[in-house]
Write a protein that holds these residues in place. Structure first.
Motif, PDB file in Angstrom:
ATOM      1  N   LEU A 136      -6.842   8.419   2.483  1.00 36.02           N
ATOM      2  CA  LEU A 136      -5.858   8.683   3.551  1.00 36.02           C
ATOM      3  C   LEU A 136      -5.971  10.135   3.999  1.00 36.02           C
ATOM      4  CD1 LEU A 136      -2.824   6.725   2.035  1.00 36.02           C
ATOM      5  CD2 LEU A 136      -3.987   6.173   4.184  1.00 36.02           C
ATOM      6  N   HIS A 137      -6.114  11.032   3.014  1.00 30.72           N
ATOM      7  CA  HIS A 137      -6.230  12.463   3.316  1.00 30.72           C
ATOM      8  C   HIS A 137      -7.490  12.716   4.158  1.00 30.72           C
ATOM      9  CE1 HIS A 137      -5.642  16.712   2.718  1.00 30.72           C
ATOM     10  NE2 HIS A 137      -6.879  16.835   2.295  1.00 30.72           N
ATOM     11  N   ARG A 138      -8.604  12.099   3.730  1.00 31.09           N
ATOM     12  CA  ARG A 138      -9.877  12.316   4.427  1.00 31.09           C
ATOM     13  C   ARG A 138      -9.798  11.827   5.873  1.00 31.09           C
ATOM     14  NH1 ARG A 138     -14.413   9.464   1.447  1.00 31.09           N
ATOM     15  NH2 ARG A 138     -13.808  10.859  -0.222  1.00 31.09           N
ATOM     16  N   HIS A 139      -9.065  10.749   6.107  1.00 28.25           N
ATOM     17  CA  HIS A 139      -8.962  10.191   7.466  1.00 28.25           C
ATOM     18  C   HIS A 139      -7.779  10.778   8.249  1.00 28.25           C
ATOM     19  CE1 HIS A 139     -12.019   6.913   7.424  1.00 28.25           C
ATOM     20  NE2 HIS A 139     -11.932   7.129   6.133  1.00 28.25           N
ATOM     21  N   GLY A 140      -7.047  11.695   7.616  1.00 29.64           N
ATOM     22  CA  GLY A 140      -5.918  12.333   8.308  1.00 29.64           C
ATOM     23  C   GLY A 140      -4.797  11.365   8.640  1.00 29.64           C
ATOM     24  N   VAL A 141      -4.636  10.330   7.805  1.00 28.47           N
ATOM     25  CA  VAL A 141      -3.564   9.346   8.067  1.00 28.47           C
ATOM     26  C   VAL A 141      -2.338   9.712   7.225  1.00 28.47           C
ATOM     27  CG1 VAL A 141      -2.918   6.913   7.795  1.00 28.47           C
ATOM     28  CG2 VAL A 141      -5.188   7.510   8.639  1.00 28.47           C
ATOM     29  N   PRO A 142      -1.178   9.911   7.871  1.00 33.06           N
ATOM     30  CA  PRO A 142       0.018  10.250   7.105  1.00 33.06           C
ATOM     31  C   PRO A 142       0.482   9.061   6.254  1.00 33.06           C
ATOM     32  CG  PRO A 142       0.578   9.912   9.410  1.00 33.06           C
ATOM     33  CD  PRO A 142      -0.917   9.807   9.312  1.00 33.06           C
ATOM     34  N   TRP A 143       1.156   9.344   5.153  1.00 35.86           N
ATOM     35  CA  TRP A 143       1.620   8.258   4.280  1.00 35.86           C
ATOM     36  C   TRP A 143       3.002   8.573   3.748  1.00 35.86           C
ATOM     37  CZ3 TRP A 143       3.065   9.860  -0.514  1.00 35.86           C
ATOM     38  CH2 TRP A 143       2.540  11.069  -0.976  1.00 35.86           C
ATOM     39  N   CYS A 144       3.663   7.537   3.278  1.00 34.22           N
ATOM     40  CA  CYS A 144       4.899   7.713   2.525  1.00 34.22           C
ATOM     41  C   CYS A 144       4.947   6.616   1.464  1.00 34.22           C
ATOM     42  CB  CYS A 144       6.119   7.655   3.434  1.00 34.22           C
ATOM     43  SG  CYS A 144       6.276   6.094   4.254  1.00 34.22           S
ATOM     44  N   VAL A 145       5.851   6.761   0.513  1.00 33.74           N
ATOM     45  CA  VAL A 145       5.945   5.778  -0.563  1.00 33.74           C
ATOM     46  C   VAL A 145       7.323   5.119  -0.523  1.00 33.74           C
ATOM     47  CG1 VAL A 145       6.601   7.569  -2.242  1.00 33.74           C
ATOM     48  CG2 VAL A 145       5.664   5.412  -3.066  1.00 33.74           C
ATOM     49  N   LEU A 146       7.326   3.819  -0.766  1.00 31.40           N
ATOM     50  CA  LEU A 146       8.576   3.058  -0.769  1.00 31.40           C
ATOM     51  C   LEU A 146       8.752   2.447  -2.151  1.00 31.40           C
ATOM     52  CD1 LEU A 146      10.727   2.275   1.363  1.00 31.40           C
ATOM     53  CD2 LEU A 146       9.427   0.196   1.788  1.00 31.40           C
ATOM     54  N   GLY A 147       9.962   2.535  -2.681  1.00 30.36           N
ATOM     55  CA  GLY A 147      10.260   1.856  -3.945  1.00 30.36           C
ATOM     56  C   GLY A 147      10.809   0.483  -3.620  1.00 30.36           C
ATOM     57  N   ARG A 148      12.129   0.277  -3.919  1.00 31.19           N
ATOM     58  CA  ARG A 148      12.725  -0.994  -3.521  1.00 31.19           C
ATOM     59  C   ARG A 148      13.380  -0.890  -2.151  1.00 31.19           C
ATOM     60  NH1 ARG A 148      16.932  -5.032  -6.615  1.00 31.19           N
ATOM     61  NH2 ARG A 148      16.389  -6.825  -5.332  1.00 31.19           N
ATOM     62  N   GLY A 149      13.321   0.268  -1.549  1.00 32.88           N
ATOM     63  CA  GLY A 149      13.943   0.438  -0.234  1.00 32.88           C
ATOM     64  C   GLY A 149      15.458   0.282  -0.291  1.00 32.88           C
ATOM     65  N   SER A 150      16.081   0.715  -1.397  1.00 37.94           N
ATOM     66  CA  SER A 150      17.535   0.541  -1.523  1.00 37.94           C
ATOM     67  C   SER A 150      18.296   1.795  -1.120  1.00 37.94           C
ATOM     68  CB  SER A 150      17.910   0.117  -2.946  1.00 37.94           C
ATOM     69  OG  SER A 150      17.601   1.127  -3.878  1.00 37.94           O
ATOM     70  N   ASN A 151      17.552   2.821  -0.642  1.00 39.56           N
ATOM     71  CA  ASN A 151      18.229   4.021  -0.126  1.00 39.56           C
ATOM     72  C   ASN A 151      17.561   4.453   1.175  1.00 39.56           C
ATOM     73  OD1 ASN A 151      20.398   5.817  -0.755  1.00 39.56           O
ATOM     74  ND2 ASN A 151      18.887   7.447  -0.985  1.00 39.56           N
ATOM     75  N   THR A 152      16.940   3.501   1.850  1.00 38.66           N
ATOM     76  CA  THR A 152      16.072   3.846   2.980  1.00 38.66           C
ATOM     77  C   THR A 152      16.429   3.045   4.235  1.00 38.66           C
ATOM     78  OG1 THR A 152      14.268   4.393   1.472  1.00 38.66           O
ATOM     79  CG2 THR A 152      13.642   3.876   3.716  1.00 38.66           C
ATOM     80  N   LEU A 153      16.513   3.764   5.364  1.00 40.09           N
ATOM     81  CA  LEU A 153      16.674   3.107   6.660  1.00 40.09           C
ATOM     82  C   LEU A 153      15.363   3.257   7.424  1.00 40.09           C
ATOM     83  CD1 LEU A 153      18.519   1.648   8.697  1.00 40.09           C
ATOM     84  CD2 LEU A 153      19.155   3.903   9.601  1.00 40.09           C
ATOM     85  N   VAL A 154      14.659   2.145   7.603  1.00 42.29           N
ATOM     86  CA  VAL A 154      13.391   2.173   8.340  1.00 42.29           C
ATOM     87  C   VAL A 154      13.698   1.986   9.831  1.00 42.29           C
ATOM     88  CG1 VAL A 154      11.164   1.031   8.679  1.00 42.29           C
ATOM     89  CG2 VAL A 154      12.104   1.241   6.374  1.00 42.29           C
ATOM     90  N   SER A 155      13.085   2.819  10.677  1.00 46.46           N
ATOM     91  CA  SER A 155      13.379   2.759  12.113  1.00 46.46           C
ATOM     92  C   SER A 155      12.877   1.451  12.722  1.00 46.46           C
ATOM     93  CB  SER A 155      12.753   3.958  12.834  1.00 46.46           C
ATOM     94  OG  SER A 155      11.366   3.748  12.958  1.00 46.46           O
ATOM     95  N   ASP A 156      13.445   1.113  13.867  1.00 51.10           N
ATOM     96  CA  ASP A 156      13.078  -0.157  14.522  1.00 51.10           C
ATOM     97  C   ASP A 156      11.615  -0.169  14.956  1.00 51.10           C
ATOM     98  OD1 ASP A 156      15.693  -1.231  14.296  1.00 51.10           O
ATOM     99  OD2 ASP A 156      16.330   0.042  15.949  1.00 51.10           O
TER     100      ASP A 156
END
Ligand SMILES: Cc1cc2nc3c(=O)[nH]c(=O)nc-3n(C[C@H](O)[C@H](O)[C@H](O)COP(=O)(O)OP(=O)(O)OC[C@H]3O[C@@H](n4cnc5c(N)ncnc54)[C@H](O)[C@@H]3O)c2cc1C
Ligand SMILES: NC(=O)C1=CN([C@@H]2O[C@H](COP(=O)(O)OP(=O)(O)OC[C@H]3O[C@@H](n4cnc5c(N)ncnc54)[C@H](OP(=O)(O)O)[C@@H]3O)[C@@H](O)[C@H]2O)C=CC1
Ligand SMILES: C=C(O[C@H]1[C@H](O)[C@@H](CO)O[C@H](OP(=O)(O)OP(=O)(O)OC[C@H]2O[C@@H](n3ccc(=O)[nH]c3=O)[C@H](O)[C@@H]2O)[C@@H]1NC(C)=O)C(=O)O
Length: 301
Positions: free
Chosen positions: A53-73
């Motif tokens: 991902l780093h080599r291709h310049g693609v941003p990333w994030c990590v998700l657990g169970r998503g129990s404290n996360t609001l994902v945008s539409d």
């Protein structure tokens, strides 16, 4: 992106999907697709994925169970990483518990009690993963992760690995060093104490009973929406401002607990954000207190 996917598959990263809808990976059941969705099954796969991902310049994030996360539409541009089976394990060594980052925090609590180990009772009703709990310094009933954590295995964004002790984690209320430095928890070691199995089970049952009475556990939600301001409770302020039951689309300020926003089915991230802004404005105008979100916003706005 095609080239990256080919290289990820060549590196045998367990599970790679394009345009994966994320709503099903969150307890709010809200959110658009991730451009790329990865489930590395081992630490080696995780390191390889981060390097690519780093080599291709693609941003990333990590998700657990998503129990404290609001994902945008609109969803997430770049990659979302969810840790797979190789991180879903637990083992006990004396008073020490070693848990993989995708292991259920609730299961960890229940299992520790069955082993006659005390210290994790507070986690009984926190429906996240061990990794998400470390990131958030999750807590309840006057305790939190910082009280029992011994060390954490972390893979940093360049793919390198480290073990951090409790004193290196910069823990404070719902905060850890991972808010400042990007890394992925792969494993955590907790130091517990010998306890009485019956007393631990009784404490778990009483916390569970209290939650069932005070929190809308059967509804899609993400726990407390706002952090508690110093020496007060966000819920008290929201209720006193007359906001319980306020709605925007299918999102509602819970009638049971004013600091929870529930999704009655089909709520959008924009519905929730609109409701959050209304709550913040009203509480600010009425009491002069700025409520700060505890939930984390993920994705393109
Ligand atoms: C009904 C209900 C009750 C709740 N009660 C409580 C409570 O009492 N106390 C409390 O503190 N919280 C509570 N919560 C909120 C939530 O469960 C916790 O914040 C939990 O720790 C989040 O874990 P998660 O795996 O779901 O994290 P996610 O929501 O998936 O992610 C949260 C953050 O952690 C990061 N993260 C996830 N996994 C990792 C990893 N392996 N390495 C590095 N970063 C990672 C993510 O990138 C994100 O920034 C509640 C939620 C619900 C739905
Ligand atoms: N509102 C929401 O959006 C969400 C709420 N939740 C809530 O979180 C809790 C756990 O859900 P889930 O992770 O799916 O697991 P489950 O409800 O499938 O339970 C998994 C295990 O954890 C135990 N357990 C569940 N809750 C507690 C607790 N508060 N204290 C002690 N032990 C507990 C269960 O024991 P037993 O069967 O004896 O209860 C079971 O052994 C439930 O209360 C659920 O309603 C979970 C996800 C989303
Ligand atoms: C759910 C979370 O954590 C919870 C954790 O479960 C509980 C129990 O320890 O204590 C915090 O909630 P909280 O401060 O709202 O605790 P509660 O005991 O539910 O309520 C506190 C007080 O607020 C008042 N209250 C609560 C709910 C409500 O609708 N109206 C109201 O006025 C009551 O006076 C009550 O005594 C954590 N929230 C925060 C932001 O710190 C989370 O972080 O997601």
């Amino acid at each position: 992106m095609q080239q990256l996917v080919a290289e990820l598959e060549q590196a045998r990263i367990g599970y790679v999907r394009l345009n994966e809808p994320l709503a099903g990976y969150t307890t709010w059941k809200i959110g658009g697709p991730a451009d790329l969705f990865l489930i590395p099954g081992t630490e080696e796969e995780l390191s390889a994925a981060l390097t690519l991902l780093h080599r291709h310049g693609v941003p990333w994030c990590v998700l657990g169970r998503g129990s404290n996360t609001l994902v945008s539409d609109k969803g997430v541009r770049g990659a979302v990483i969810k840790l797979g089976d190789g991180f879903d394990d637990v083992r006990f060594e004396g008073n020490t518990v070693i848990a993989g980052a995708s292991y259920s925090f609730i299961k960890l609590s229940v299992m520790s009690g069955k082993e006659g180990l005390t210290g994790l009772e507070f986690a009984g009703g926190i429906p996240g993963t061990v990794g998400g709990a470390v990131y958030m310094n999750a807590g309840a009933h006057s305790s939190d992760i910082s009280r029992i954590l011994q060390s954490v295995d972390i893979t940093w964004e360049d793919g390198s690995r480290a073990v951090l002790g409790n004193d290196q984690m910069a823990f404070s209320y719902r905060h850890s060093i991972l808010h400042e430095r990007r890394g992925i928890v792969t494993r955590a070691v907790f130091r517990l104490a010998n306890g009485d199995r019956k007393e631990i089970a009784a404490a778990l049952a009483s916390f569970k009973d209290r939650r069932l009475r005070t929190q809308p556990l059967q509804m899609a939600c993400a726990g407390s929406v706002f952090r508690n301001p110093p020496n007060d409770h966000a819920a008290r302020l929201i209720e006193a401002a007359g906001l319980k039951g306020q709605r925007e689309g299918a999102a509602e300020v819970s009638q049971l607990h004013a600091n929870f926003i529930v999704n009655h089915g089909g709520a959008s991230a924009e519905d929730v954000l609109t409701l959050m802004r209304r709550v913040q404005q009203t509480v600010e105008q009425t009491y002069g207190v700025s409520l700060v979100p505890e939930v984390l916003l993920l994705g393109e706005r």
